[in-house]
Write a protein that holds these residues in place. Sequence first.
Motif, short mmCIF file in Angstrom:
data_model
loop_
_atom_site.label_atom_id
_atom_site.label_comp_id
_atom_site.label_asym_id
_atom_site.label_seq_id
_atom_site.Cartn_x
_atom_site.Cartn_y
_atom_site.Cartn_z
N ASP A 1 1.03 -1.13 0.01
CA ASP A 1 -0.02 0.02 0.08
C ASP A 1 0.86 1.24 -0.02
N LEU A 2 2.26 1.10 -0.20
CA LEU A 2 3.02 2.29 0.24
C LEU A 2 2.63 3.24 -0.97
N THR A 3 2.47 2.83 -2.40
CA THR A 3 2.25 3.80 -3.41
C THR A 3 0.80 3.74 -3.92
N LEU A 4 -0.22 2.96 -3.32
CA LEU A 4 -1.54 2.50 -3.80
C LEU A 4 -2.29 3.55 -4.24
N LEU A 5 -2.82 3.94 -5.54
CA LEU A 5 -3.53 4.90 -5.66
C LEU A 5 -4.77 4.18 -6.34
N HIS A 6 -5.94 4.50 -5.58
CA HIS A 6 -7.13 3.83 -6.13
C HIS A 6 -7.55 4.16 -7.46
N GLU A 7 -7.44 5.45 -7.56
CA GLU A 7 -7.60 5.78 -9.20
C GLU A 7 -6.96 4.99 -10.30
N GLN A 8 -5.62 4.46 -10.14
CA GLN A 8 -4.82 3.67 -10.85
C GLN A 8 -5.51 2.33 -10.76
N ALA A 9 -5.94 1.91 -9.53
CA ALA A 9 -6.24 0.62 -9.36
C ALA A 9 -7.62 0.38 -10.23
N LEU A 10 -8.35 1.42 -10.59
CA LEU A 10 -9.52 1.20 -11.19
C LEU A 10 -9.23 0.94 -12.58
N LEU A 11 -8.12 1.35 -13.27
CA LEU A 11 -7.78 1.01 -14.51
C LEU A 11 -7.45 -0.37 -14.61
N ASP A 12 -6.87 -1.04 -13.62
CA ASP A 12 -6.29 -2.43 -13.32
C ASP A 12 -7.74 -3.20 -13.36
N ALA A 13 -8.84 -2.75 -12.55
CA ALA A 13 -9.94 -3.56 -12.54
C ALA A 13 -10.56 -3.67 -13.83
N ALA A 14 -10.37 -2.27 -14.69
CA ALA A 14 -11.12 -2.35 -15.89
C ALA A 14 -10.53 -3.22 -16.97
N ALA A 15 -9.28 -3.48 -16.75
CA ALA A 15 -8.36 -4.33 -17.61
C ALA A 15 -9.05 -5.86 -17.54
N GLY A 16 -9.59 -6.11 -16.08
CA GLY A 16 -9.95 -7.38 -15.96
C GLY A 16 -11.41 -7.66 -16.41
N HIS A 17 -12.22 -6.64 -16.19
CA HIS A 17 -13.60 -6.47 -16.66
C HIS A 17 -13.67 -6.79 -17.98
N THR A 18 -12.55 -5.87 -18.86
CA THR A 18 -12.73 -6.17 -20.10
C THR A 18 -12.26 -7.44 -20.72
N PHE A 19 -11.43 -8.01 -20.16
CA PHE A 19 -11.00 -9.33 -20.45
C PHE A 19 -11.98 -10.39 -20.49
N LEU A 20 -12.60 -10.11 -19.34
CA LEU A 20 -13.75 -11.36 -19.25
C LEU A 20 -14.78 -11.01 -20.42
N ARG A 21 -15.39 -9.79 -20.55
CA ARG A 21 -16.36 -9.50 -21.45
C ARG A 21 -15.79 -10.04 -22.96
N ASP A 22 -14.53 -9.66 -23.08
CA ASP A 22 -13.91 -10.08 -24.33
C ASP A 22 -14.00 -11.67 -24.61
N HIS A 23 -13.64 -12.46 -23.80
CA HIS A 23 -13.62 -13.88 -23.72
C HIS A 23 -14.99 -14.51 -23.47
N GLY A 24 -16.10 -13.70 -23.47
CA GLY A 24 -17.34 -14.65 -23.71
C GLY A 24 -18.14 -14.48 -22.41
N PHE A 25 -17.87 -14.10 -21.40
CA PHE A 25 -18.58 -14.26 -20.12
C PHE A 25 -19.66 -13.22 -20.40
#
Length: 351
Positions: free
Chosen positions: A22-46
């Motif tokens: 958590d030393l450098t954790l920026l929640h706004e950047q973490a939202l981009l990481d979460a977006a990558a996961g959601h995009t991956f799932l939708r693109d793979h047919g879930f």
Amino acid sequence: MPELLARGYAVWTQNTRGAGNDLTLLHEQALLDAAAGHTFLRDHGFATVVSVGHSGGAALAAYYIEQAGLPPAHRETATPGGKPVPLAEARMPVPDGLLLMAPHLGQGHLLMRMIDPSVVDETDPMSVDPALDPYDHRNGFTEPPTSSRYTRDFIEEYRQAQRARVERIDQVARERVAVSARARKRYANTREANDRRRSLASGVILVHRTDADLRGVDLSIDANDRPYGSLFGRRPDLTNYGIVGFGRLTTPEAWLSTWSGISSRAGLLRCATGIAVPVLLVELTGDQACFPADARELAGAFASGDVTHVRVPGRHFGAPLTEGMTSGATLAAETVSDWLRTRFPNPAAGQ
């Protein structure tokens, strides 16, 4: 996750770029990481995706859904410290549901109740104002494991002082962020090495004594089935002076984005008002981070008209409430499975 897998559900897990640190954790950047996961799932047919937020992950999941549901032009453009974040350009699929397991209200809000307001010198871990010391017998503290008993007046004064301490740390963080920002601006014009160095030299913020939630030692405050102590141990009067604890070492940017209960936007209650998907809130009755009043307030905060709030015997990380009992994780999984089958039937299984 094993409980969901055992019941036939596909489970996707991922880390953010600040995994385990958590030393450098920026929640706004973490939202981009979460977006990558959601995009991956939708693109793979879930076709159906349900976000799962446990503990502090609940605020991150809620923050993601709140931002994903906004028109791109209305999303946040920068962190609370001013660092640009391209959420408007990001693809952010909205999940179909939100499952919250033992959610606390967000790192900043949790720390607001855990930070020790009796610290009078931020450079001295032993400095203390006796009138605010939570572990002073004169203020209601009792030797463990006997529950302490604080007066209503002390609790109110204590919580006001907790907020005041966070405000002071916020001011330091913002001053350091501003110095760095001015140096970056100068460097853009001068290309001077010293300006470049200054732009990177915001340093870190060390926060002493963050295991001082009165609810950890006074079990009458917002009572539930929790044992005496905190998430960090059975003797918060001692661990408060050790090196463990939330928000102990952060960059100024990370403090403002994640650990400040005043500046952070990753507050579960704030984000809940922007969430319209079905929600399951699993409260563990022995939780030491999500308390009954928190859960009740949270259950009523969502914009969704489909909010299910259940209470399950267990402790914060899913352990059994007492020795010999079924684990909270297993008990919660039964409820979760029923909720998923009802809200999101699987056509392939004939449901």
